[in-house]
Write an enzyme that holds these catalytic residues in place. Structure first.
Site, PDB file in Angstrom:
ATOM      1  N   ASP A  90       0.679  -1.233   0.063  1.00 31.43           N
ATOM      2  CA  ASP A  90      -0.097  -0.013  -0.086  1.00 31.43           C
ATOM      3  C   ASP A  90       0.978   1.243  -0.081  1.00 31.43           C
ATOM      4  O   ASP A  90       2.268   1.011  -0.054  1.00 31.43           O
ATOM      5  CB  ASP A  90      -0.888  -0.085   1.182  1.00 31.43           C
ATOM      6  CG  ASP A  90      -0.322   0.052   2.552  1.00 31.43           C
ATOM      7  OD1 ASP A  90       0.529   0.904   2.576  1.00 31.43           O
ATOM      8  OD2 ASP A  90      -0.512  -0.709   3.510  1.00 31.43           O
ATOM      9  N   HIS A 105       8.686  -5.521  -1.118  1.00 29.89           N
ATOM     10  CA  HIS A 105       7.883  -6.411  -2.007  1.00 29.89           C
ATOM     11  C   HIS A 105       6.848  -5.879  -3.080  1.00 29.89           C
ATOM     12  O   HIS A 105       5.974  -6.429  -3.282  1.00 29.89           O
ATOM     13  CB  HIS A 105       6.961  -7.113  -0.590  1.00 29.89           C
ATOM     14  CG  HIS A 105       7.620  -8.052   0.194  1.00 29.89           C
ATOM     15  ND1 HIS A 105       6.943  -8.579   1.314  1.00 29.89           N
ATOM     16  CD2 HIS A 105       9.000  -8.629   0.234  1.00 29.89           C
ATOM     17  CE1 HIS A 105       7.965  -9.467   1.823  1.00 29.89           C
ATOM     18  NE2 HIS A 105       8.856  -9.286   1.305  1.00 29.89           N
TER      19      HIS A 105
HETATM   20  P1  OAD Z   1       1.526 -10.705   8.693  1.00 25.72           P
HETATM   21  O1  OAD Z   1       0.180 -10.681   8.533  1.00 25.72           O
HETATM   22  O2  OAD Z   1       2.361 -11.910   8.598  1.00 25.72           O
HETATM   23  O3  OAD Z   1       1.938 -10.138  10.264  1.00 25.72           O
HETATM   24  C1  OAD Z   1       1.310  -9.049  10.864  1.00 25.72           C
HETATM   25  C2  OAD Z   1       1.685  -8.946  12.239  1.00 25.72           C
HETATM   26  O4  OAD Z   1       1.009  -7.533  12.639  1.00 25.72           O
HETATM   27  C3  OAD Z   1       1.337 -10.003  13.119  1.00 25.72           C
HETATM   28  O5  OAD Z   1       2.563 -10.230  13.854  1.00 25.72           O
HETATM   29  C4  OAD Z   1       0.324  -9.221  14.268  1.00 25.72           C
HETATM   30  O6  OAD Z   1       0.209  -9.530  15.453  1.00 25.72           O
HETATM   31  C5  OAD Z   1       0.709  -7.657  13.777  1.00 25.72           C
HETATM   32  N1  OAD Z   1      -0.401  -6.665  14.114  1.00 25.72           N
HETATM   33  C6  OAD Z   1      -1.907  -6.892  13.593  1.00 25.72           C
HETATM   34  N2  OAD Z   1      -2.305  -5.836  13.958  1.00 25.72           N
HETATM   35  C7  OAD Z   1      -1.500  -4.977  14.587  1.00 25.72           C
HETATM   36  C8  OAD Z   1      -1.666  -3.418  15.244  1.00 25.72           C
HETATM   37  N3  OAD Z   1      -2.438  -2.915  15.041  1.00 25.72           N
HETATM   38  N4  OAD Z   1      -0.558  -3.091  15.597  1.00 25.72           N
HETATM   39  C9  OAD Z   1       0.678  -3.731  15.533  1.00 25.72           C
HETATM   40  N5  OAD Z   1       0.999  -4.711  15.156  1.00 25.72           N
HETATM   41  C10 OAD Z   1      -0.333  -5.685  14.515  1.00 25.72           C
HETATM   42  O7  OAD Z   1       2.188  -9.579   8.088  1.00 25.72           O
HETATM   43  P2  OAD Z   1       3.678  -9.298   7.448  1.00 25.72           P
HETATM   44  O8  OAD Z   1       4.677  -9.885   8.487  1.00 25.72           O
HETATM   45  O9  OAD Z   1       3.904  -7.973   6.905  1.00 25.72           O
HETATM   46  O10 OAD Z   1       4.509 -10.975   1.308  1.00 25.72           O
HETATM   47  O11 OAD Z   1       3.762 -10.349   6.343  1.00 25.72           O
HETATM   48  C11 OAD Z   1       5.015 -10.651   5.526  1.00 25.72           C
HETATM   49  C12 OAD Z   1       4.883 -10.968   4.220  1.00 25.72           C
HETATM   50  O12 OAD Z   1       4.094 -11.719   4.152  1.00 25.72           O
HETATM   51  C13 OAD Z   1       4.006  -9.701   3.109  1.00 25.72           C
HETATM   52  O13 OAD Z   1       4.820  -8.805   3.053  1.00 25.72           O
HETATM   53  C14 OAD Z   1       3.410 -10.651   2.199  1.00 25.72           C
HETATM   54  C15 OAD Z   1       3.259 -12.095   2.649  1.00 25.72           C
HETATM   55  O14 OAD Z   1       3.676 -13.087   2.281  1.00 25.72           O
HETATM   56  C16 OAD Z   1       4.526 -10.864  -0.017  1.00 25.72           C
HETATM   57  O15 OAD Z   1       3.411 -10.711  -0.557  1.00 25.72           O
HETATM   58  C17 OAD Z   1       5.785 -11.254  -0.740  1.00 25.72           C
END
Ligand code: OAD
Length: 231
Positions: A90, A105
């Site tokens: 985004d 990404h």
């Molecule tokens: P995830 O969905 O794996 O993790 C999101 C994290 O944010 C979790 O640890 C939640 O606990 C936390 N979270 C949720 N709500 C929150 C809030 N309000 N404040 C703080 N933390 C919060 O997402 P990513 O780690 O970004 O890759 O995922 C990594 C990659 O996996 C993405 O970029 C995507 C996906 O495969 C690609 O598209 C290549």
């Protein structure tokens, strides 16, 4: 002070953009293999285009939240000494005012041409098969890094991690590499490492400091502290 901030889906959650893994491992009802691999695109391009067209439409409606705003404020003070590396596709960091943002990404708002390799801003929906503004071929795909593909700007990111003195990870589960390994690179280079996340992540034990809570609360607090220490 040189600071690298890695952000993940959790920083955009309170803006209404769904995270990946919080909803039972499904991406808005899709299996990863059906929408986020080059093989899926070769097999069923329309499903993949519709999925990302819908995510783009949803991202347009989202607004930056206080966590994005706080990072923009941090850049306002630190300038080139801050680099935000985001796994998010985004544009909420940019709309909050951040300028030094690396989209490792990819980006929902650009398309990648499978014919000539150009990366160009998108007007409209890719399901309509618009021509590439560069070469005219109708072979545009989302400019999003899929599983099995190489993230963008890894050399720049690694170089910056080697020379930073603070590394923060915000709203990321630590499930996807290489981003999940950045904390180790920064720690080996001697940086202080801090995790800001709603709950413990897969890699929480690797951080020097951990702050749990919603990004809209913990990020502005942390930014205030960093700026107070910098003053
Ligand atoms: P995830 O969905 O794996 O993790 C999101 C994290 O944010 C979790 O640890 C939640 O606990 C936390 N979270 C949720 N709500 C929150 C809030 N309000 N404040 C703080 N933390 C919060 O997402 P990513 O780690 O970004 O890759 O995922 C990594 C990659 O996996 C993405 O970029 C995507 C996906 O495969 C690609 O598209 C290549």
């Amino acid at each position: 002070m040189r600071l690298v901030v890695l952000t993940g889906a959790g920083i955009s959650a309170e803006s209404g953009v769904p995270t990946f893994r919080d909803a039972g491992g499904l991406w808005e009802g899709h299996r990863v293999e059906d929408v986020a691999t080059p093989e899926a695109f070769a097999r069923d391009p329309d499903t993949v285009q519709r999925f990302y067209d819908a995510r783009r439409r949803a991202a347009v409606l989202a607004e930056p939240n206080p966590a994005h705003d706080a990072l923009a404020r941090l850049e306002g003070e630190l300038g080139d000494d801050l680099l935000v590396v985001t796994q998010n596709v985004d544009d909420l960091h940019e709309r909050a005012g951040s300028r030094r943002v690396v989209h490792m990404h990819g980006d929902l708002f650009t398309a990648l041409c499978n014919a000539c390799g150009a990366r160009k801003p998108i007007a409209g929906e890719l399901i309509d098969r618009p021509p590439c503004p560069e070469c005219g071929e109708r072979m545009l795909r989302p400019d999003v890094v899929w599983f099995g593909e190489m993230p963008y700007e890894l050399d720049l990111i690694e170089e910056t991690l080697f020379t930073c003195d603070t590394f923060a990870a915000i709203g990321t589960s630590g499930a996807v590499y290489p981003a999940a390994g950045f904390v180790m690179t920064a720690a080996e280079a001697g940086a202080h490492t801090v995790e800001l996340n709603l709950a413990a992540s897969d890699i929480t034990p690797l951080f020097d400091e951990v702050r749990h809570g919603a990004a809209s609360l913990v990020v502005p607090e942390w930014v205030d502290e960093v700026l107070a220490a910098h003053a």
